[in-house]
Motif scaffolding. Structure first.
Motif, short mmCIF file in Angstrom:
data_model
loop_
_atom_site.label_atom_id
_atom_site.label_comp_id
_atom_site.label_asym_id
_atom_site.label_seq_id
_atom_site.Cartn_x
_atom_site.Cartn_y
_atom_site.Cartn_z
N GLY A 98 0.82 -1.20 0.00
CA GLY A 98 0.00 0.00 0.00
C GLY A 98 0.86 1.26 0.00
N LEU A 99 1.96 1.22 0.73
CA LEU A 99 2.87 2.35 0.76
C LEU A 99 3.50 2.58 -0.61
CD1 LEU A 99 4.49 4.56 2.18
CD2 LEU A 99 6.10 2.79 2.95
N GLN A 101 2.17 1.89 -3.49
CA GLN A 101 1.14 2.51 -4.32
C GLN A 101 1.03 4.00 -4.03
OE1 GLN A 101 -2.34 0.04 -3.41
NE2 GLN A 101 -2.25 -0.80 -5.48
N GLN A 102 1.07 4.35 -2.75
CA GLN A 102 0.90 5.75 -2.37
C GLN A 102 2.06 6.62 -2.81
OE1 GLN A 102 -1.96 7.14 -0.69
NE2 GLN A 102 -0.90 8.88 -1.63
N ILE A 103 3.29 6.15 -2.60
CA ILE A 103 4.45 6.96 -2.97
C ILE A 103 4.51 7.12 -4.49
CG2 ILE A 103 6.12 5.05 -3.07
CD1 ILE A 103 6.80 8.61 -1.78
N LYS A 104 4.15 6.10 -5.23
CA LYS A 104 4.13 6.21 -6.69
C LYS A 104 3.08 7.22 -7.15
CE LYS A 104 3.65 1.98 -8.11
NZ LYS A 104 3.63 0.88 -9.11
N ALA A 105 1.90 7.19 -6.52
CA ALA A 105 0.84 8.13 -6.88
C ALA A 105 1.25 9.56 -6.55
CB ALA A 105 -0.45 7.76 -6.16
N ASP A 106 1.89 9.76 -5.39
CA ASP A 106 2.30 11.11 -4.98
C ASP A 106 3.37 11.68 -5.91
OD1 ASP A 106 0.55 11.16 -2.86
OD2 ASP A 106 2.02 10.49 -1.38
N THR A 170 -0.26 14.37 0.64
CA THR A 170 0.25 13.14 1.27
C THR A 170 1.73 12.88 0.96
OG1 THR A 170 -0.64 11.93 -0.63
CG2 THR A 170 -2.00 12.00 1.36
N SER A 174 4.16 10.04 2.96
CA SER A 174 4.49 8.79 2.28
C SER A 174 6.00 8.67 2.05
CB SER A 174 3.74 8.67 0.95
OG SER A 174 4.02 9.75 0.09
N TYR A 178 8.33 5.73 3.47
CA TYR A 178 9.10 4.95 2.49
C TYR A 178 10.58 4.97 2.82
CZ TYR A 178 11.01 3.43 -2.00
OH TYR A 178 11.72 2.77 -2.97
#
Length: 371
Positions: A98-99, A101-106, A170, A174, A178
């Motif tokens: 999940g992390l 996914q979040q760092i990639k999206a950010d 975010t 994130s 990470y």
């Protein structure tokens, strides 16, 4: 803080206000690439494509490395990968899905911001951290086809939060999480490498105690004349260990082995629920010195896609500049033969690395003994 680092290094970093994304948008699908980006040497390079019939890069499984039933075999594979390639894919590394996914999206959202918003965290003159195009360059130096965001992430007290984006909201959280998880992965790998090398774990970890971690987040815009530009010039990293996260599924990494360039495929299915993601582990310059040449220092570069932009996050781990321990061969390895590299302190090593890079020569070669 970043300024104190460069006070010690006494290396000048020059601000560059140009954004490669703006250049790419300006030339569109038919314009000419500005001469300062054109790399004529690319035409002379033969690139070998990664496929089952040609070659296969090592894949190391962290879950097997730490499992007593499989660790001996997997640690041997780890050592072989570092000796033969200086590079391997790392799977089952334990970083939260999940992390990731979040760092990639950010990161993706940050690079989609208008230029003026990204410039809120622009690299100032004679500094390193922030958003920009290049750290340093003489006027005659060719430019890489990339925009970047560079940040010191660990130790926490070394962070310059003015350069950490607040958009998306975010991003800071994130990246903080990470950076901690990746630091834990690097510590595990250092311990396992020590086992493979037959040295005391603390001897290797001691060099990286209080290690500095920084990240370079790269955006390589597409280019209609991709065969004329390079996203990142051929180089080896001046650190102990680099972990690279592929943010999207666009390929572009190439590594050089035995005088030939090899194109590196993303590893489908390497991370559960993250099939377009991989972590790259490279044993670079200081590892080659610490291991007295046993582990390779791999040269690599980034090429450009004609249709899609590529985004990566590289996390670098190296000894702190305040460290008084010299960067030289580990004593246990010297018992097996004479030293092949000089011992230098961390500040001298880092300054020499940057200076050599500016002058287009190999600093590692200059540290060899008996040549």
């Amino acid at each position: 803080m970043a300024s104190s680092i460069f006070d010690k290094l006494q290396v000048e970093f020059i601000d560059q206000d140009e954004s490669v994304q703006v250049v790419a948008d300006t030339i569109g699908s038919s314009g000419e690439v500005p001469e300062r980006y054109v790399r004529h040497e690319i035409e002379a390079n033969i690139v070998i494509i990664d496929n089952a019939n040609c070659y296969s890069l090592p894949v190391i499984d962290m879950s097997r490395l730490i499992n007593p039933d499989f660790s001996e075999e997997e640690i041997a594979k780890l050592g072989s990968a570092c000796e033969e390639w200086g590079y391997f894919h790392l799977v089952n590394h334990g970083v939260d899905a999940g992390l990731l996914q979040q760092i990639k999206a950010d990161i993706t959202e940050f690079f989609r911001l208008p230029l003026q918003e990204k410039k809120a965290v622009a690299i100032p003159p004679n500094d390193l951290q922030g958003f920009g195009h290049h750290f340093f360059f003489p006027k005659e130096q060719k430019l890489d086809w990339a925009d970047l965001l560079f940040l010191v992430t660990r130790p926490v007290e070394e962070r310059s939060m003015d350069f950490w984006p607040t958009k998306p909201s975010t991003f800071r959280d994130s990246l903080d999480k990470y950076s901690l998880e990746i630091a834990n992965v690097s510590t595990k790998l250092f311990k396992l490498m020590a086992i493979n090398l037959g040295v005391d774990e603390e001897a290797l970890l001691g060099v990286f105690k209080g290690q500095t971690q920084s990240v370079r987040i790269n955006h390589y815009p597409h280019c209609c004349q991709a065969d004329k530009v390079l996203g990142f010039s051929a180089h080896t990293d001046g650190v102990g260990l680099t972990l690279l996260l592929q943010v999207n599924d666009v390929q572009g990494l190439q590594i050089r082995k035995d005088g030939r360039w090899f194109a590196v495929k993303n590893l489908p299915g390497a991370l559960v629920a993250m099939s377009v993601t991989f972590l790259r582990v490279s044993c670079f310059r200081s590892h080659q010195i610490l291991t007295n040449g046993k582990y390779k220092s791999i040269e690599h570069r980034a090429v450009i896609n004609p249709d899609k932009g590529r985004i990566t996050l590289a996390a670098f781990h190296k000894p702190p500049l305040s460290c008084t321990i010299g960067v030289g061969p580990l004593q246990e390895l010297l018992m097996k033969g004479e030293a092949r590299y000089k011992t230098v302190d961390v500040v001298e090593f880092t300054k020499g690395y940057f200076t050599a890079k500016l002058e287009g020569r190999s600093y590692l070669e200059s540290l060899k003994l008996g040549v």
